[in-house]
Design a protein around this motif. Structure first.
Motif, PDB file in Angstrom:
ATOM      1  N   ASN A 115      50.454 122.179   0.110  1.00 49.15           N
ATOM      2  CA  ASN A 115      50.230 121.254  -1.005  1.00 49.15           C
ATOM      3  C   ASN A 115      51.087 121.586  -2.222  1.00 49.15           C
ATOM      4  O   ASN A 115      50.883 121.026  -3.303  1.00 49.15           O
ATOM      5  CB  ASN A 115      48.749 121.259  -1.393  1.00 49.15           C
ATOM      6  N   LYS A 116      52.031 122.534  -2.003  1.00 45.52           N
ATOM      7  CA  LYS A 116      53.000 122.911  -3.039  1.00 45.52           C
ATOM      8  C   LYS A 116      52.336 123.391  -4.331  1.00 45.52           C
ATOM      9  O   LYS A 116      52.740 123.029  -5.442  1.00 45.52           O
ATOM     10  CB  LYS A 116      53.955 121.745  -3.332  1.00 45.52           C
TER      11      LYS A 116
ATOM     12  N   VAL B 281      52.197 137.773  16.560  1.00 48.90           N
ATOM     13  CA  VAL B 281      53.385 136.940  16.364  1.00 48.90           C
ATOM     14  C   VAL B 281      53.116 135.719  15.474  1.00 48.90           C
ATOM     15  O   VAL B 281      53.906 135.434  14.558  1.00 48.90           O
ATOM     16  CB  VAL B 281      53.986 136.509  17.720  1.00 48.90           C
ATOM     17  N   PRO B 282      52.013 134.942  15.668  1.00 50.53           N
ATOM     18  CA  PRO B 282      51.798 133.796  14.774  1.00 50.53           C
ATOM     19  C   PRO B 282      51.690 134.182  13.300  1.00 50.53           C
ATOM     20  O   PRO B 282      52.151 133.441  12.421  1.00 50.53           O
ATOM     21  CB  PRO B 282      50.474 133.209  15.286  1.00 50.53           C
ATOM     22  N   ILE B 283      51.081 135.332  13.023  1.00 45.79           N
ATOM     23  CA  ILE B 283      50.951 135.781  11.632  1.00 45.79           C
ATOM     24  C   ILE B 283      52.307 136.213  11.092  1.00 45.79           C
ATOM     25  O   ILE B 283      52.637 135.947   9.926  1.00 45.79           O
ATOM     26  CB  ILE B 283      49.928 136.924  11.533  1.00 45.79           C
ATOM     27  N   ARG B 284      53.104 136.845  11.926  1.00 43.32           N
ATOM     28  CA  ARG B 284      54.465 137.215  11.506  1.00 43.32           C
ATOM     29  C   ARG B 284      55.278 135.964  11.179  1.00 43.32           C
ATOM     30  O   ARG B 284      56.053 135.942  10.210  1.00 43.32           O
ATOM     31  CB  ARG B 284      55.163 138.026  12.600  1.00 43.32           C
ATOM     32  N   GLN B 285      55.106 134.916  11.968  1.00 39.67           N
ATOM     33  CA  GLN B 285      55.821 133.669  11.713  1.00 39.67           C
ATOM     34  C   GLN B 285      55.400 133.059  10.376  1.00 39.67           C
ATOM     35  O   GLN B 285      56.238 132.564   9.616  1.00 39.67           O
ATOM     36  CB  GLN B 285      55.571 132.683  12.863  1.00 39.67           C
ATOM     37  N   ILE B 286      54.095 133.104  10.086  1.00 44.82           N
ATOM     38  CA  ILE B 286      53.598 132.587   8.810  1.00 44.82           C
ATOM     39  C   ILE B 286      54.197 133.379   7.648  1.00 44.82           C
ATOM     40  O   ILE B 286      54.675 132.805   6.662  1.00 44.82           O
ATOM     41  CB  ILE B 286      52.066 132.653   8.755  1.00 44.82           C
ATOM     42  N   GLU B 287      54.184 134.704   7.755  1.00 44.87           N
ATOM     43  CA  GLU B 287      54.694 135.548   6.672  1.00 44.87           C
ATOM     44  C   GLU B 287      56.184 135.330   6.456  1.00 44.87           C
ATOM     45  O   GLU B 287      56.655 135.290   5.316  1.00 44.87           O
ATOM     46  CB  GLU B 287      54.407 137.023   6.987  1.00 44.87           C
TER      47      GLU B 287
ATOM     48  N   LYS C  98      60.717 132.852   3.505  1.00 43.90           N
ATOM     49  CA  LYS C  98      61.836 131.911   3.454  1.00 43.90           C
ATOM     50  C   LYS C  98      61.672 130.931   2.301  1.00 43.90           C
ATOM     51  O   LYS C  98      62.629 130.649   1.557  1.00 43.90           O
ATOM     52  CB  LYS C  98      61.933 131.162   4.780  1.00 43.90           C
ATOM     53  N   ALA C  99      60.454 130.426   2.121  1.00 38.64           N
ATOM     54  CA  ALA C  99      60.196 129.481   1.031  1.00 38.64           C
ATOM     55  C   ALA C  99      60.398 130.146  -0.331  1.00 38.64           C
ATOM     56  O   ALA C  99      60.926 129.520  -1.259  1.00 38.64           O
ATOM     57  CB  ALA C  99      58.777 128.939   1.149  1.00 38.64           C
ATOM     58  N   ARG C 100      59.966 131.416  -0.452  1.00 38.67           N
ATOM     59  CA  ARG C 100      60.150 132.128  -1.728  1.00 38.67           C
ATOM     60  C   ARG C 100      61.635 132.300  -2.040  1.00 38.67           C
ATOM     61  O   ARG C 100      62.063 132.134  -3.189  1.00 38.67           O
ATOM     62  CB  ARG C 100      59.469 133.503  -1.663  1.00 38.67           C
ATOM     63  N   ILE C 101      62.416 132.657  -1.019  1.00 33.98           N
ATOM     64  CA  ILE C 101      63.854 132.853  -1.227  1.00 33.98           C
ATOM     65  C   ILE C 101      64.518 131.543  -1.636  1.00 33.98           C
ATOM     66  O   ILE C 101      65.335 131.489  -2.564  1.00 33.98           O
ATOM     67  CB  ILE C 101      64.511 133.422   0.050  1.00 33.98           C
ATOM     68  N   GLU C 102      64.152 130.466  -0.941  1.00 36.79           N
ATOM     69  CA  GLU C 102      64.763 129.159  -1.229  1.00 36.79           C
ATOM     70  C   GLU C 102      64.467 128.692  -2.648  1.00 36.79           C
ATOM     71  O   GLU C 102      65.303 128.026  -3.275  1.00 36.79           O
ATOM     72  CB  GLU C 102      64.249 128.125  -0.223  1.00 36.79           C
ATOM     73  N   SER C 103      63.294 129.054  -3.171  1.00 38.38           N
ATOM     74  CA  SER C 103      62.911 128.591  -4.512  1.00 38.38           C
ATOM     75  C   SER C 103      63.288 129.573  -5.620  1.00 38.38           C
ATOM     76  O   SER C 103      63.043 129.302  -6.802  1.00 38.38           O
ATOM     77  CB  SER C 103      61.403 128.336  -4.564  1.00 38.38           C
ATOM     78  N   ASP C 104      63.874 130.715  -5.269  1.00 39.12           N
ATOM     79  CA  ASP C 104      64.234 131.743  -6.260  1.00 39.12           C
ATOM     80  C   ASP C 104      65.548 131.379  -6.944  1.00 39.12           C
ATOM     81  O   ASP C 104      66.635 131.513  -6.365  1.00 39.12           O
ATOM     82  CB  ASP C 104      64.356 133.105  -5.573  1.00 39.12           C
ATOM     83  N   GLY C 105      65.440 130.944  -8.197  1.00 37.62           N
ATOM     84  CA  GLY C 105      66.621 130.539  -8.944  1.00 37.62           C
ATOM     85  C   GLY C 105      67.424 131.688  -9.513  1.00 37.62           C
ATOM     86  O   GLY C 105      68.499 131.469 -10.089  1.00 37.62           O
ATOM     87  N   THR C 106      66.937 132.916  -9.385  1.00 35.56           N
ATOM     88  CA  THR C 106      67.646 134.080  -9.946  1.00 35.56           C
ATOM     89  C   THR C 106      68.628 134.703  -8.958  1.00 35.56           C
ATOM     90  O   THR C 106      69.437 135.543  -9.344  1.00 35.56           O
ATOM     91  CB  THR C 106      66.643 135.161 -10.381  1.00 35.56           C
ATOM     92  N   LEU C 107      68.561 134.298  -7.687  1.00 31.54           N
ATOM     93  CA  LEU C 107      69.434 134.902  -6.679  1.00 31.54           C
ATOM     94  C   LEU C 107      70.815 134.252  -6.690  1.00 31.54           C
ATOM     95  O   LEU C 107      70.938 133.025  -6.805  1.00 31.54           O
ATOM     96  CB  LEU C 107      68.824 134.735  -5.284  1.00 31.54           C
TER      97      LEU C 107
ATOM     98  N   ASP D 182      68.887 136.340   7.374  1.00 36.48           N
ATOM     99  CA  ASP D 182      68.113 137.426   7.970  1.00 36.48           C
ATOM    100  C   ASP D 182      66.724 136.934   8.387  1.00 36.48           C
ATOM    101  O   ASP D 182      66.240 137.253   9.478  1.00 36.48           O
ATOM    102  CB  ASP D 182      67.981 138.577   6.965  1.00 36.48           C
ATOM    103  N   VAL D 183      66.089 136.147   7.520  1.00 38.46           N
ATOM    104  CA  VAL D 183      64.766 135.606   7.841  1.00 38.46           C
ATOM    105  C   VAL D 183      64.861 134.663   9.044  1.00 38.46           C
ATOM    106  O   VAL D 183      64.018 134.711   9.950  1.00 38.46           O
ATOM    107  CB  VAL D 183      64.158 134.872   6.628  1.00 38.46           C
ATOM    108  N   SER D 184      65.868 133.818   9.067  1.00 33.33           N
ATOM    109  CA  SER D 184      66.044 132.888  10.183  1.00 33.33           C
ATOM    110  C   SER D 184      66.265 133.647  11.490  1.00 33.33           C
ATOM    111  O   SER D 184      65.759 133.244  12.548  1.00 33.33           O
ATOM    112  CB  SER D 184      67.231 131.957   9.918  1.00 33.33           C
ATOM    113  N   ARG D 185      67.008 134.745  11.418  1.00 34.29           N
ATOM    114  CA  ARG D 185      67.236 135.565  12.618  1.00 34.29           C
ATOM    115  C   ARG D 185      65.927 136.145  13.135  1.00 34.29           C
ATOM    116  O   ARG D 185      65.647 136.102  14.348  1.00 34.29           O
ATOM    117  CB  ARG D 185      68.221 136.693  12.297  1.00 34.29           C
ATOM    118  N   ARG D 186      65.104 136.669  12.222  1.00 38.13           N
ATOM    119  CA  ARG D 186      63.833 137.261  12.636  1.00 38.13           C
ATOM    120  C   ARG D 186      62.879 136.197  13.189  1.00 38.13           C
ATOM    121  O   ARG D 186      62.141 136.445  14.151  1.00 38.13           O
ATOM    122  CB  ARG D 186      63.200 138.014  11.462  1.00 38.13           C
ATOM    123  N   LEU D 187      62.892 135.007  12.591  1.00 37.62           N
ATOM    124  CA  LEU D 187      62.064 133.920  13.123  1.00 37.62           C
ATOM    125  C   LEU D 187      62.531 133.522  14.519  1.00 37.62           C
ATOM    126  O   LEU D 187      61.715 133.266  15.410  1.00 37.62           O
ATOM    127  CB  LEU D 187      62.131 132.705  12.187  1.00 37.62           C
TER     128      LEU D 187
END
Length: 326
Positions: free
Chosen positions: A162-163, A280-286, A291-300, A311-316
Motif C-alpha cells: 500500500n506504499k 526461501v520464501p522469507i529470504r525472497q521477501i527480505e 530492492k525497493a529500499r535501494i530503488e527509492s534511495d535518492g542518496t545513492l 547483487d540483489v537481483s542475482r541473489r533473488l
C-alpha cells in the motif's frame, strides 16, 4: 604436556569445548517471546521434560525479552535448540550457526499460519483503507523486528503493497509481542495491531474465550511457512538425529494420547522434518524489500545503485533457481 596445556585452556574458558563434549551435558532450548515467559514455560515444559528423558540430559528452557536475545543465545552457544519464527530462524541460520531440522504442524494440519491486522470488534475502522486514511490519528501495535508475522510479512504484503511505512503512517507505534498486541487492542491501548492466527488460537485455549468475538480482522496474509525448530550445526550427528527423531515422532508413539494433549496446549498437531529450504520464501521477501529500499534511495550514486540492485537481483535469481530444482 600439550594435552595438559589444552585441558587447562578449556578449563579456563580460553578454548571452547567442542560440541561433541557438550553433548553429554545439559542443553538449553530457547523460545521466541511471542507471549509472556510464564505462559510459554507452562505450555512447553511437559514436552521439554519428555525431550530430557529421551536424550538422557537436563534440558533448560531459555527465555529472552525479545527475539534477538534468542538468536544471540544460539550464536554464543547458550542455546542449542530453539523454536523460532521464519525470520528469526533465518537470522539464526545466517549468523548464529543454526540449522532448521523440523517445523510445526498446527492443530488443523495446516502447513503454516497467517499474519493478521486486528482492531477491537467495536472499532470504527472497517478496512485497511480506513486505517491508512486515518493513520495520523491512530496508535499501532507493531511486532518484534525479527518477527515473521509481526514485521516481515505485514511489512511486505500489507504496508509496502500500500506504499506506506508504519513509522510515518501512524501517530504512535508501540512494539510488542503477539500476546501484548492482542491485549492492547482488547484494552483499547492501541487502535490497531498485528497478530497471527496461532496466537489467537492460543488465547482461546488459555482463556476459553473466542477472540474473533472480540476483535475484527482487517487483513490476512498469504500462508506463512510453519514455525521452524532449529539446532546448532555443531552438535554431533548422533545428537541431532536423536533430537529430530524425537520431535518428528512426538504424539505418534506408545504414549501418543498424553503427548497429543501436550501438543494441543501448544496448538499443534505435531512436527514434521524440515530444512533451511523452508526459509526461501522469507529470504525472497527480505530481498524484495531491500530492492525497493535501494530503488527509492535518492542518496545513492547511479553506479552504486546499479551495483547493489544487480547483487540483489542475482541473489533473488539464485533463490528462484533453488526453488525450481527442489
Amino acid at each position: 604436556m600439550l594435552r595438559r596445556t589444552f585441558l587447562a585452556l578449556i578449563a579456563s574458558g580460553i578454548v571452547a569445548t567442542p560440541a561433541f563434549a557438550q553433548d553429554a551435558k545439559a542443553l538449553s532450548i530457547g523460545f521466541i517471546s511471542t507471549e509472556s515467559s510464564s505462559n510459554l514455560k507452562s505450555a512447553w515444559q511437559p514436552l521439554i521434560d519428555d525431550l530430557s528423558k529421551t536424550l538422557g540430559v537436563p534440558i533448560k528452557p531459555f527465555f529472552a525479552s525479545d527475539y534477538a536475545g534468542i538468536i544471540e543465545g544460539m550464536r554464543f552457544n547458550k542455546v542449542q535448540i530453539a523454536w523460532f519464527g521464519n525470520k528469526s530462524a533465518m537470522e539464526a541460520v545466517d549468523r548464529a550457526n543454526g540449522e532448521v531440522f523440523a517445523s510445526v504442524i498446527d492443530k488443523d494440519g495446516n502447513p503454516g499460519y497467517w499474519s493478521l491486522l486486528i482492531v477491537a470488534k467495536d472499532s470504527e475502522l472497517k478496512s485497511v483503507e480506513d486505517v491508512i486514511k486515518r493513520g495520523k490519528e491512530l496508535s499501532y501495535g507493531a511486532g518484534d523486528p525479527n518477527s515473521t508475522s509481526g514485521t516481515s510479512v505485514p511489512g511486505y504484503y500489507l504496508w509496502a503493497a500500500n506504499k506506506v511505512e508504519p513509522k510515518t503512517l501512524f501517530k504512535a507505534v508501540r512494539i510488542g509481542n503477539h500476546e501484548a498486541n492482542l491485549l492492547s487492542v482488547l484494552n483499547k491501548q492501541v487502535d490497531v495491531a498485528v497478530n497471527n492466527t496461532e496466537n489467537l488460537e492460543r488465547y482461546r485455549i488459555n482463556t476459553g474465550k473466542n477472540p474473533y468475538d472480540q476483535v475484527r480482522v482487517l487483513w490476512k496474509s498469504p500462508l506463512i511457512p510453519a514455525d521452524p525448530m532449529v539446532y546448532r550445526k555443531d552438535l554431533s550427528p548422533e545428537l541431532k538425529t536423536k533430537i529430530q527423531t524425537f520431535f518428528v515422532n512426538y504424539g505418534k508413539g506408545a504414549d501418543a494420547a498424553r503427548e497429543k494433549q501436550i501438543l494441543a496446549t501448544l496448538t499443534y498437531q505435531g512436527f514434521r522434518a524440515s530444512s533451511d529450504a523452508q526459509l526461501v520464501p522469507i529470504r525472497q521477501i527480505e530481498l524484495a524489500k531491500e530492492k525497493a529500499r535501494i530503488e527509492s534511495d535518492g542518496t545513492l550514486a547511479a553506479a552504486d545503485k546499479d551495483k547493489r540492485l544487480a547483487d540483489v537481483s542475482r541473489r533473488l535469481a539464485e533463490l528462484d533457481k533453488a526453488v525450481s530444482t527442489q
